[in-house]
Design an enzyme around this catalytic site. Sequence first.
Site, PDB file in Angstrom:
ATOM      1  N   GLY A 115       0.827  -1.195   0.000  1.00  0.00           N
ATOM      2  CA  GLY A 115       0.000   0.000   0.000  1.00  0.00           C
ATOM      3  C   GLY A 115       0.868   1.254   0.000  1.00  0.00           C
ATOM      4  O   GLY A 115       2.070   1.200   0.280  1.00  0.00           O
ATOM      5  N   CYS A 116       0.259   2.386  -0.291  1.00  0.00           N
ATOM      6  CA  CYS A 116       1.024   3.630  -0.412  1.00  0.00           C
ATOM      7  C   CYS A 116       1.563   4.102   0.934  1.00  0.00           C
ATOM      8  O   CYS A 116       2.769   4.310   1.097  1.00  0.00           O
ATOM      9  CB  CYS A 116       0.190   4.705  -1.092  1.00  0.00           C
ATOM     10  N   TYR A 117       0.680   4.288   1.936  1.00  0.00           N
ATOM     11  CA  TYR A 117       1.147   4.697   3.256  1.00  0.00           C
ATOM     12  C   TYR A 117       2.140   3.685   3.820  1.00  0.00           C
ATOM     13  O   TYR A 117       3.160   4.046   4.402  1.00  0.00           O
ATOM     14  CB  TYR A 117      -0.016   4.813   4.243  1.00  0.00           C
ATOM     15  N   SER A 118       1.817   2.412   3.662  1.00  0.00           N
ATOM     16  CA  SER A 118       2.669   1.389   4.258  1.00  0.00           C
ATOM     17  C   SER A 118       4.036   1.331   3.584  1.00  0.00           C
ATOM     18  O   SER A 118       5.037   1.015   4.241  1.00  0.00           O
ATOM     19  CB  SER A 118       1.982   0.020   4.218  1.00  0.00           C
ATOM     20  N   THR A 119       4.116   1.658   2.303  1.00  0.00           N
ATOM     21  CA  THR A 119       5.418   1.698   1.635  1.00  0.00           C
ATOM     22  C   THR A 119       6.328   2.696   2.343  1.00  0.00           C
ATOM     23  O   THR A 119       7.490   2.396   2.662  1.00  0.00           O
ATOM     24  CB  THR A 119       5.257   2.075   0.155  1.00  0.00           C
TER      25      THR A 119
END
EC number: 1.2.1.38
Length: 305
Positions: free
Chosen positions: A115-119
């Site tokens: 995911g974007c935030y998790s990246t």
Amino acid sequence: MTHSVFIDGEAGTTGLQIRDRLLGRDDIRLVQLDPAMRKDPQARADCFAQADVAILCLPDAAAREAVTLTADMDVRLIDASTAHRIDPDWVFGFPELAPEMRERIAAARLVSNPGCYSTGAIAIVAPLVAAGLIDETEALSINAVSGYTGGGKAMVADFEAGTAPVHFIYGLDQRHKHIPEIMTHGGLLLQPVFAPSVGNFAQGMAVQLPLQLDDDRSVAALHQALADHYANEAFVQVVPADQIGARIDPTALNGSNVLRISVHGDDETGCATIVAVLDNLGKGASGAAVQNMNIMLGLPEGTSL
């Protein structure tokens, strides 16, 4: 050699971005589904059967259905949804996470796109846990702001119509869908407090991790651990200590597949903030999917990025 790729869910934001990155490549043939048949299981099955790799740009439930549909096929899958990011049968598609990740992605049939935030969060947390600078049971807070394209068509329409707030914070129930992957792949045993938000800009993202410092955890030690981890990486970069700026622009890397980490703080105050900037539609979505696809097909990793 030409490889066949099917983007299931091509009409969505991530699917369109992946398609645009692949159009014009002479080593990729796009298998395309008539939009009128996008919910027809047999038509989709026919497309999967033609593909070497299929990229799922679908809601979680539809992604799971696609996996069932392709269970007896040779097609390899990259899932851009949340459905399989902590599934042990899937390889987590973050090539820079650890030295063995590229080999695992290259050999996998099933790869989950981060995911974007998790990246951004994992890019900061995982190397520091591995270096012993963050304890796996430490109480952490992660703050983030994203462009509104990460919220889907309805949110995009609200912002473009001027009916959305200039900025809003959400996910305050601490059940955001990216938290499990941040914990699993960041190496955390205690759930961090996560405060995501959306700003009035289309693309871009900044993820922030505030930390208290001590004799062992200095600004220099944090910077060195991150710089060592990403020393040979093209797409995850650590800003040199002498180039740290006073302001962070979450849109600075739009249109690229680069994630850039900077370490800010002062040992005398005992406080630091580590910031990851990325394009939520690039390294946070479509760019990562294409990077993983290139690795899986044995193609130059940076093609189309």
